[in-house]
Motif scaffolding. Structure first.
Motif, short mmCIF file in Angstrom:
data_model
loop_
_atom_site.label_atom_id
_atom_site.label_comp_id
_atom_site.label_asym_id
_atom_site.label_seq_id
_atom_site.Cartn_x
_atom_site.Cartn_y
_atom_site.Cartn_z
N GLY A 455 1.43 -34.78 42.95
CA GLY A 455 2.32 -35.89 43.25
C GLY A 455 3.79 -35.55 43.25
N VAL A 456 4.16 -34.31 42.89
CA VAL A 456 5.56 -33.89 42.90
C VAL A 456 5.82 -33.24 44.26
CG1 VAL A 456 7.37 -32.72 41.58
CG2 VAL A 456 5.27 -33.44 40.43
N ARG A 457 6.04 -34.07 45.26
CA ARG A 457 6.02 -33.59 46.65
C ARG A 457 7.40 -33.18 47.17
NH1 ARG A 457 2.22 -37.68 46.33
NH2 ARG A 457 0.11 -37.00 46.86
N ASP A 458 8.47 -33.74 46.65
CA ASP A 458 9.81 -33.39 47.10
C ASP A 458 10.30 -32.17 46.32
OD1 ASP A 458 9.81 -35.57 48.80
OD2 ASP A 458 10.68 -36.90 47.29
N ASN A 459 10.88 -31.19 47.01
CA ASN A 459 11.37 -30.00 46.33
C ASN A 459 12.71 -29.55 46.89
OD1 ASN A 459 10.77 -28.15 48.65
ND2 ASN A 459 8.66 -28.70 48.14
N LEU A 460 13.46 -28.83 46.07
CA LEU A 460 14.80 -28.39 46.41
C LEU A 460 15.12 -27.12 45.63
CD1 LEU A 460 17.76 -28.89 47.52
CD2 LEU A 460 18.12 -30.27 45.47
N MET A 461 15.83 -26.18 46.29
CA MET A 461 16.33 -24.99 45.60
C MET A 461 17.84 -25.10 45.46
SD MET A 461 16.58 -21.00 46.76
CE MET A 461 14.85 -20.74 47.07
N LEU A 462 18.33 -24.88 44.24
CA LEU A 462 19.77 -24.81 43.98
C LEU A 462 20.09 -23.44 43.44
CD1 LEU A 462 20.34 -28.24 42.17
CD2 LEU A 462 20.79 -27.69 44.57
N THR A 463 20.99 -22.72 44.09
CA THR A 463 21.30 -21.35 43.68
C THR A 463 22.75 -21.01 43.96
OG1 THR A 463 20.71 -19.02 44.00
CG2 THR A 463 20.51 -20.47 45.91
N GLY A 464 23.26 -20.10 43.19
CA GLY A 464 24.61 -19.59 43.43
C GLY A 464 24.64 -18.44 44.40
N ASP A 465 23.46 -17.98 44.84
CA ASP A 465 23.39 -16.87 45.78
C ASP A 465 23.80 -17.30 47.18
OD1 ASP A 465 22.62 -15.11 43.89
OD2 ASP A 465 20.54 -14.96 44.50
#
Length: 649
Positions: A455-465
């Motif tokens: 049920g955790v369908r939304d995803n996002l990556m946050l990075t300083g790269d």
């Protein structure tokens, strides 16, 4: 025998109730039934008064006293002369806390075991005459004082902050900075607690105590894990209002219908709300215990409830989706050399090096099954490279500047984002380079897919790269949304702006600490993670395994389900007993005994949240056919490999 006084001191009401019961049996044996009635009834009224005072205090604190039914039942049984039922209700009411403690104690065993397993040892070098060091004494990390000379063995975590005494050493600080590259330190440089030593032992002087060490904070998390109260537990408290009103109404109806006040008492005897008091706390303690047994420290019961409802997951990149420790990914030989020849020469020289990269080169050669040469002589330039002589030939391996010293044609190789290189020269001729990169975790893509199924369908990556590197990793693991070049403040604003809540944030470094704190559930990869991340997170994963995120969500869902099932089981059983008692089928004494059985059934059901069988089944399934251990990008993909780091160029 010593356990009896301890129990009496811890649960005095239970102990006194049992003593009153024994005294009543003595009176009954001598035929003094009236004395038994006065003893049981008087004692019951005293307990009812004390419980009423406690209930009023709860009302002033804004909490409804769910023991109202038990108090009314005690008074009612006294008034109708059911004095044996009176004592049984008192025993049930006072024994509820003991039963809950017993259940919680069983559920907390893994938390206690985890606390005992946490490594807390520092290797103190004993001072000898003349200022030298002689001998090593293992002491608790908390016993280290400023000025102590410490030995940090290969691959060990630095226990406290200090200054390096060795000539040089390399440390993995990826958990502190979010950067996957190791750092070279020379004598006098600062060494950070929580960093991981390289392949050679190092000595250091402590400049602080262990108060901020990684494991000390994990212990604090363990102690904090058993103190909170989840929203679903408060929801159980709210059930008490309609349950109390319904029970009193049913008891009054039974009295009015039968004309017998005893019927009123018989209904209330089986309506005591112990299932509401016991079910949710026991279930959540069991869930936290199950999480700890799986290498997951959950700060509070409310975190499990939030995990069960999570809709969005946000990942950091370095050290979270990737291993955070670059491994050899490509061998680039110059004309005249093959890849195997170049790797053989590099590994043959690096076997005489103490640099952290030497192990990864040797591992890569071993994976390919290459036979190494034995050098006639070898020397190392600390932090720069190694030179080895094989017969008439000389091999140099290291930084480009080290290779250029005596090699005219060495040129820097092209590197993509997140890649590094080491260079090789043979007899003064540039032979090629070996490229290393920070590899994506083998199970990262599967983890994101499993979270979606939960049920955790939304995803996002946050990075300083850089965006190119971030997009490359995102495509490999199946993440749709990416924000690159992020400062810590940018990550915080991005998480705050998300609408699909609750939001899980998974990170591992100091730079992730602010965003872990603002997320609904912050999960820190704490195997090598920073103390700041562990402090600000709601969940700490003690193993270097991102798939434990999935397990944490699954445990949260299982725990909430078991808690609600236990609450409703207790309510339904109590309602059934009340209906039966309304028709006069269950005497008051038998009703009190049956309600005690309901309490036990509720507790046993709530203990299912410990999940031993489910975890065993999952382990068997994993053993049959899931993701293999991480392996080198070159060579045999089934061969497990320890983490590898590259030297900066």
């Amino acid at each position: 025998m010593t356990r009896i006084p301890v129990f009496a001191l811890r649960y005095p009401t239970v102990a006194v109730t049992l003593m009153v019961a024994l005294l009543g049996l003595v009176f009954w044996a001598f035929g003094a039934t009236l004395a038994v009635q006065w003893l049981f009834s008087g004692y019951g009224l005293v307990i009812a008064l004390l419980e009423f005072i406690g209930m009023v205090r709860q009302l002033f604190r804004g909490a409804f006293g769910v023991d109202l039914l038990a108090i009314v039942a005690i008074v009612a049984t006294v008034l109708v002369g059911e004095y044996v039922a009176t004592l049984l209700i008192v025993l049930m009411l006072s024994g509820g806390a003991a039963l809950e403690d017993f259940a919680a104690g069983r559920a907390a065993r893994e938390l206690d075991a985890l606390l005992k397993r946490a490594p807390q040892i520092a290797h103190r070098l004993n001072p000898a005459s003349g200022g030298a060091a002689s001998g090593v004494t293992d002491v608790p990390a908390t016993a280290v004082v400023v000025g102590d000379l410490l030995l940090v063995r290969p691959a060990e975590i630095v226990p406290v902050d200090g200054r390096l005494q060795s000539e040089n050493a390399a440390f993995d600080e990826s958990s502190l900075t979010g950067e996957s590259l190791p750092v070279e330190r020379i004598v006098g440089d600062r060494v950070l607690s929580g960093s991981i030593n390289g392949q050679i032992a190092a000595t250091m002087v402590a400049t602080s105590t262990a108060a901020n060490s990684q494991y000390q904070h994990i212990i604090a998390l363990v102690e904090e894990a058993s103190t909170s109260k989840a929203p679903v537990v408060r929801l159980a408290d709210r059930y008490a209002v309609p349950f109390t009103v319904g029970s009193l109404a049913l008891a009054g109806f039974a009295w009015a219908l039968s004309g017998d006040p005893v019927r009123f008492a018989e209904v209330l005897v089986v309506a005591t709300p112990c299932p509401l008091l016991l079910a949710a706390p026991v279930a959540f303690m069991g869930g936290m215990s199950r999480a700890a047994r799986n290498g997951i420290i959950v700060k509070g019961a409310g975190v499990l409830e939030a995990l069960s409802r999570a809709r969005t997951v946000v990942f950091d990149k370095t050290g979270t989706l990737t291993y955070g420790t670059p491994a050899i990914s490509e061998v680039r030989p110059e004309p005249g050399f093959t890849a195997d020849e170049l790797l053989t020469l590099a590994a043959s020289a690096e076997q005489y090096s103490s640099h952290v990269l030497a192990a990864s080169v040797l591992e890569a050669a071993q994976v390919r099954g290459l036979a190494l040469h034995t050098a006639d002589s070898a020397s190392e330039a600390a932090t720069f490279g190694v030179e080895a002589r094989f017969g008439a030939g000389v091999v140099r391996v290291g930084k480009l500047s080290f290779i250029n010293d005596g090699t005219a044609d060495a040129t820097a190789t092209h590197l993509a984002g997140g890649e590094l290189a080491m260079y090789i020269a043979v007899d003064g001729r540039f032979a090629g380079s070996i490229v290393a990169s920070d590899r994506v975790r083998d199970n990262a893509g599967q983890t994101i897919a499993d979270l979606a199924r939960l049920g955790v369908r939304d995803n996002l990556m946050l990075t300083g790269d850089a965006r190119a590197t971030a997009q490359h990793v995102a495509r490999q693991v199946g993440i749709v949304h990416v924000r690159a070049d992020c400062l810590p403040s940018d990550k915080v604003e991005a998480v705050r702006a998300l609408t699909g809540r609750p939001v899980i944030m998974v990170g591992d470094g100091v730079n992730d600490a602010p965003v872990l704190a603002v997320a609904d559930v912050g999960i820190a990869m704490g195997a090598k993670g920073s103390t700041a991340a562990s402090e600000s997170a709601d969940v700490v994963i003690l193993l270097d395994d991102i798939s434990r995120t999935v397990r944490a969500v699954r445990i949260g869902k299982d725990t909430v389900r078991v808690a609600l099932q236990s609450i409703w089981l207790g309510i339904i059983l109590s309602v059934v007993l009340m209906i039966v008692a309304a028709f006069g089928v269950i005497p008051a004494t038998a009703g009190a005994i049956s309600q005690e059985v309901v309490d036990l059934v509720t507790i046993l059901n709530a203990l299912r949240a410990i999940g031993g069988r489910r975890d065993a089944a999952a382990a068997r399934g994993a053993a049959v056919g899931t993701v293999p251990a991480p392996s080198e990008a070159i060579g045999n993909a089934d061969r497990p490999v320890r983490p590898v780091v590259d030297r900066p160029v």
